[in-house]
Scaffold this motif. Structure first.
Motif, PDB file in Angstrom:
ATOM      1  N   GLY A  60     -12.742  32.612  19.704  1.00  0.00           N
ATOM      2  CA  GLY A  60     -12.775  31.626  20.608  1.00  0.00           C
ATOM      3  C   GLY A  60     -12.179  30.313  20.534  1.00  0.00           C
ATOM      4  O   GLY A  60     -12.053  29.819  19.605  1.00  0.00           O
ATOM      5  N   GLU A  61     -11.191  29.806  21.302  1.00  0.00           N
ATOM      6  CA  GLU A  61     -10.615  28.518  21.338  1.00  0.00           C
ATOM      7  C   GLU A  61     -11.495  27.299  20.914  1.00  0.00           C
ATOM      8  O   GLU A  61     -11.152  26.609  20.144  1.00  0.00           O
ATOM      9  N   ARG A  62     -12.672  27.494  21.600  1.00  0.00           N
ATOM     10  CA  ARG A  62     -13.630  26.259  21.210  1.00  0.00           C
ATOM     11  C   ARG A  62     -14.730  26.786  20.279  1.00  0.00           C
ATOM     12  O   ARG A  62     -15.885  25.824  20.316  1.00  0.00           O
ATOM     13  N   ASP A  63     -14.770  27.596  19.874  1.00  0.00           N
ATOM     14  CA  ASP A  63     -15.898  28.271  18.721  1.00  0.00           C
ATOM     15  C   ASP A  63     -15.992  27.409  17.711  1.00  0.00           C
ATOM     16  O   ASP A  63     -15.030  26.777  17.112  1.00  0.00           O
ATOM     17  N   LEU A  64     -17.295  26.962  17.205  1.00  0.00           N
ATOM     18  CA  LEU A  64     -17.414  25.982  16.167  1.00  0.00           C
ATOM     19  C   LEU A  64     -18.691  26.815  15.213  1.00  0.00           C
ATOM     20  O   LEU A  64     -19.434  27.401  15.883  1.00  0.00           O
ATOM     21  N   LEU A  65     -18.431  26.579  13.834  1.00  0.00           N
ATOM     22  CA  LEU A  65     -19.266  27.060  12.932  1.00  0.00           C
ATOM     23  C   LEU A  65     -19.865  25.891  12.315  1.00  0.00           C
ATOM     24  O   LEU A  65     -19.082  25.053  11.740  1.00  0.00           O
ATOM     25  N   THR A  66     -21.094  26.043  12.043  1.00  0.00           N
ATOM     26  CA  THR A  66     -21.678  24.982  11.019  1.00  0.00           C
ATOM     27  C   THR A  66     -22.485  25.566   9.993  1.00  0.00           C
ATOM     28  O   THR A  66     -23.287  26.333  10.365  1.00  0.00           O
ATOM     29  N   ALA A  82     -16.551  23.955  11.110  1.00  0.00           N
ATOM     30  CA  ALA A  82     -15.224  24.438  10.918  1.00  0.00           C
ATOM     31  C   ALA A  82     -14.932  25.087  12.441  1.00  0.00           C
ATOM     32  O   ALA A  82     -15.857  25.423  13.232  1.00  0.00           O
ATOM     33  N   ASP A  83     -13.722  24.887  12.952  1.00  0.00           N
ATOM     34  CA  ASP A  83     -13.314  25.564  14.312  1.00  0.00           C
ATOM     35  C   ASP A  83     -12.571  27.006  13.775  1.00  0.00           C
ATOM     36  O   ASP A  83     -12.216  27.151  12.887  1.00  0.00           O
ATOM     37  N   SER A  84     -11.592  27.246  14.905  1.00  0.00           N
ATOM     38  CA  SER A  84     -11.281  28.691  14.672  1.00  0.00           C
ATOM     39  C   SER A  84      -9.807  28.444  14.524  1.00  0.00           C
ATOM     40  O   SER A  84      -8.879  29.266  14.406  1.00  0.00           O
ATOM     41  N   HIS A  85      -9.359  27.033  14.286  1.00  0.00           N
ATOM     42  CA  HIS A  85      -8.011  26.839  14.030  1.00  0.00           C
ATOM     43  C   HIS A  85      -7.728  26.135  12.561  1.00  0.00           C
ATOM     44  O   HIS A  85      -6.597  25.495  12.537  1.00  0.00           O
ATOM     45  N   GLY A  86      -8.758  26.417  11.838  1.00  0.00           N
ATOM     46  CA  GLY A  86      -8.325  26.014  10.499  1.00  0.00           C
ATOM     47  C   GLY A  86      -8.749  24.398  10.063  1.00  0.00           C
ATOM     48  O   GLY A  86      -8.254  23.996   9.119  1.00  0.00           O
ATOM     49  N   GLY A 115     -33.144  26.213  -2.279  1.00  0.00           N
ATOM     50  CA  GLY A 115     -33.194  25.634  -0.880  1.00  0.00           C
ATOM     51  C   GLY A 115     -32.489  27.028   0.054  1.00  0.00           C
ATOM     52  O   GLY A 115     -32.871  28.088  -0.197  1.00  0.00           O
ATOM     53  N   MET A 116     -32.447  26.482   1.273  1.00  0.00           N
ATOM     54  CA  MET A 116     -31.920  27.277   2.258  1.00  0.00           C
ATOM     55  C   MET A 116     -30.460  27.160   2.778  1.00  0.00           C
ATOM     56  O   MET A 116     -29.853  25.992   2.578  1.00  0.00           O
ATOM     57  N   MET A 117     -29.882  28.172   3.264  1.00  0.00           N
ATOM     58  CA  MET A 117     -28.477  28.012   4.087  1.00  0.00           C
ATOM     59  C   MET A 117     -28.623  28.659   5.329  1.00  0.00           C
ATOM     60  O   MET A 117     -28.895  29.689   5.652  1.00  0.00           O
ATOM     61  N   ASN A 118     -28.130  27.754   6.231  1.00  0.00           N
ATOM     62  CA  ASN A 118     -27.978  27.954   7.648  1.00  0.00           C
ATOM     63  C   ASN A 118     -26.733  28.255   7.853  1.00  0.00           C
ATOM     64  O   ASN A 118     -25.785  27.264   7.819  1.00  0.00           O
ATOM     65  N   VAL A 119     -26.398  29.377   8.807  1.00  0.00           N
ATOM     66  CA  VAL A 119     -25.154  29.387   9.329  1.00  0.00           C
ATOM     67  C   VAL A 119     -25.299  29.428  10.843  1.00  0.00           C
ATOM     68  O   VAL A 119     -25.943  30.313  11.498  1.00  0.00           O
ATOM     69  N   ILE A 120     -24.468  28.473  11.650  1.00  0.00           N
ATOM     70  CA  ILE A 120     -24.793  28.542  13.058  1.00  0.00           C
ATOM     71  C   ILE A 120     -23.301  28.526  13.653  1.00  0.00           C
ATOM     72  O   ILE A 120     -22.390  27.984  13.244  1.00  0.00           O
ATOM     73  N   ARG A 121     -23.315  29.584  14.706  1.00  0.00           N
ATOM     74  CA  ARG A 121     -22.016  29.804  15.289  1.00  0.00           C
ATOM     75  C   ARG A 121     -22.246  29.405  16.677  1.00  0.00           C
ATOM     76  O   ARG A 121     -23.102  30.187  17.759  1.00  0.00           O
ATOM     77  N   ASP A 122     -21.526  28.589  17.229  1.00  0.00           N
ATOM     78  CA  ASP A 122     -21.608  27.913  18.800  1.00  0.00           C
ATOM     79  C   ASP A 122     -20.289  28.868  19.359  1.00  0.00           C
ATOM     80  O   ASP A 122     -19.384  28.231  19.236  1.00  0.00           O
ATOM     81  N   LEU A 123     -20.728  30.086  20.056  1.00  0.00           N
ATOM     82  CA  LEU A 123     -19.697  30.699  20.582  1.00  0.00           C
ATOM     83  C   LEU A 123     -19.318  30.437  22.090  1.00  0.00           C
ATOM     84  O   LEU A 123     -18.958  31.411  22.734  1.00  0.00           O
ATOM     85  N   GLY A 124     -19.925  29.390  22.762  1.00  0.00           N
ATOM     86  CA  GLY A 124     -20.014  29.098  24.038  1.00  0.00           C
ATOM     87  C   GLY A 124     -21.109  29.972  25.001  1.00  0.00           C
ATOM     88  O   GLY A 124     -20.846  29.774  26.170  1.00  0.00           O
ATOM     89  N   LEU A 125     -21.895  30.473  24.220  1.00  0.00           N
ATOM     90  CA  LEU A 125     -22.784  31.435  24.798  1.00  0.00           C
ATOM     91  C   LEU A 125     -24.016  30.504  25.173  1.00  0.00           C
ATOM     92  O   LEU A 125     -24.065  29.158  24.751  1.00  0.00           O
ATOM     93  N   LYS A 126     -25.223  30.990  25.934  1.00  0.00           N
ATOM     94  CA  LYS A 126     -26.198  29.985  25.973  1.00  0.00           C
ATOM     95  C   LYS A 126     -26.842  29.424  24.721  1.00  0.00           C
ATOM     96  O   LYS A 126     -27.250  28.457  24.609  1.00  0.00           O
TER      97      LYS A 126
END
Length: 292
Positions: A60-66, A82-86, A115-126
């Motif tokens: 997605g154009e506005r997808d965000l990864l943390t 990071a976003d989907s555009h580099g 420790g811990m690693m969290n990967v959060i993907r905000d794909l524009g869903l709820k």
């Protein structure tokens, strides 16, 4: 204009998908902005490098990864987005950690700790998708390899590297991510595992003059490599004066009034990029007018 870029590729008739990046300018930009020590530059540079490749996997154009690393080592943790555009940005909780070398190399694992690693993907869903794993080594590449296997059930190999100059600027940075799709034949898996086992560290490949394309050709040349895309990559923050102003307004009238009563301009620094924004008293008064 940044010289960093990511290539996307496929091999073994689509059974392997691959990404590679050169990220020297991203790592150097992070070092300069946050004034990081060499070991923190290496740790943060690796995480930024990995996240940039993970970001372009999103559609997605506005997808965000943390990617958040929360750890007990002296760095205490790192956060990158990071976003989907580099585009990628990020920071370490403690930027000036100094540790003695381990086996002649920067002790990234010691600086990060357990420790811990969290990967959060905000794909524009709820709800965003959140994956969490325990850090395996704190060296980042192995931790991301484990994350993909444990949290997403995708057999992967992640290689990341940051090499420093004597003056503590970044000399080389880059990496790769290789992933096997579910229908991959055993003979392909065996051959790839053997190739990866004999592979030189990423920094050595970069020092030999390898580009993202030639790095993948070196690893996957026997598997029918096909480069499908090239994406510019850069350290880029989404902060702005307007965004910081909205954040100020959201603090509420009581806190803004306290700032006005102090009678001094307020400086607010962005965690991600260290950009500083100064607001004079009359600007804070305008924020007060907009606050609830």
């Amino acid at each position: 204009m940044s010289q960093d870029y990511i290539v996307r590729a496929a091999a073994a008739d689509g059974a392997i998908r691959a990404f590679a990046i050169t990220s020297k300018e991203i790592a150097e930009e992070a070092r300069a902005r946050h004034n990081t020590s060499p070991v923190v530059t290496a740790a943060l540079g690796r995480l930024l490098t990995g996240a940039a490749m993970m970001g372009v996997m999103m559609k997605g154009e506005r997808d965000l990864l943390t990617v958040q690393v929360k750890s007990g080592g002296p760095i205490q943790g790192m956060t990158v987005t990071a976003d989907s555009h580099g585009h990628v940005r990020g920071y370490a909780q403690v930027p000036d950690v100094m540790l003695p070398p381990k086996n002649g190399k920067l002790d990234v694992g010691g600086a990060v700790g357990v420790g811990m690693m969290n990967v959060i993907r905000d794909l524009g869903l709820k709800e965003p998708y959140v994956g969490q794993t325990v850090l395996q080594t704190g060296e980042i590449a192995e931790d991301l390899t484990y994350y993909y296997a444990a949290s997403e059930q995708v057999p992967s190999s992640v290689g990341l590297g940051v090499l420093m100059n004597k003056d503590n600027t970044v000399r080389q940075a880059g990496g790769f991510i290789l992933q096997l799709l579910p229908f991959t034949e055993e003979r392909v898996i065996d051959a790839l595992e053997k190739k990866i086992a004999d592979l030189s560290p990423v920094t050595e490949l970069l020092e030999q003059g390898h580009t993202p394309e030639s790095m993948l050709a070196y690893i996957l040349g026997d598997f029918g490599l096909e480069i499908t895309d090239r994406i510019p990559a850069s350290f880029q923050c989404s902060c702005s004066r307007e965004r910081i102003k909205k954040m100020l307004i959201s603090l509420g009238r009581e806190e803004l009034q306290a700032m006005i009563d102090e009678g001094e301009p307020v400086e607010i620094k962005c965690d991600m990029c260290s950009s500083a924004y100064t607001f004079e008293i009359n600007e804070i008064r305008k924020c007060l007018d907009g606050a609830k």
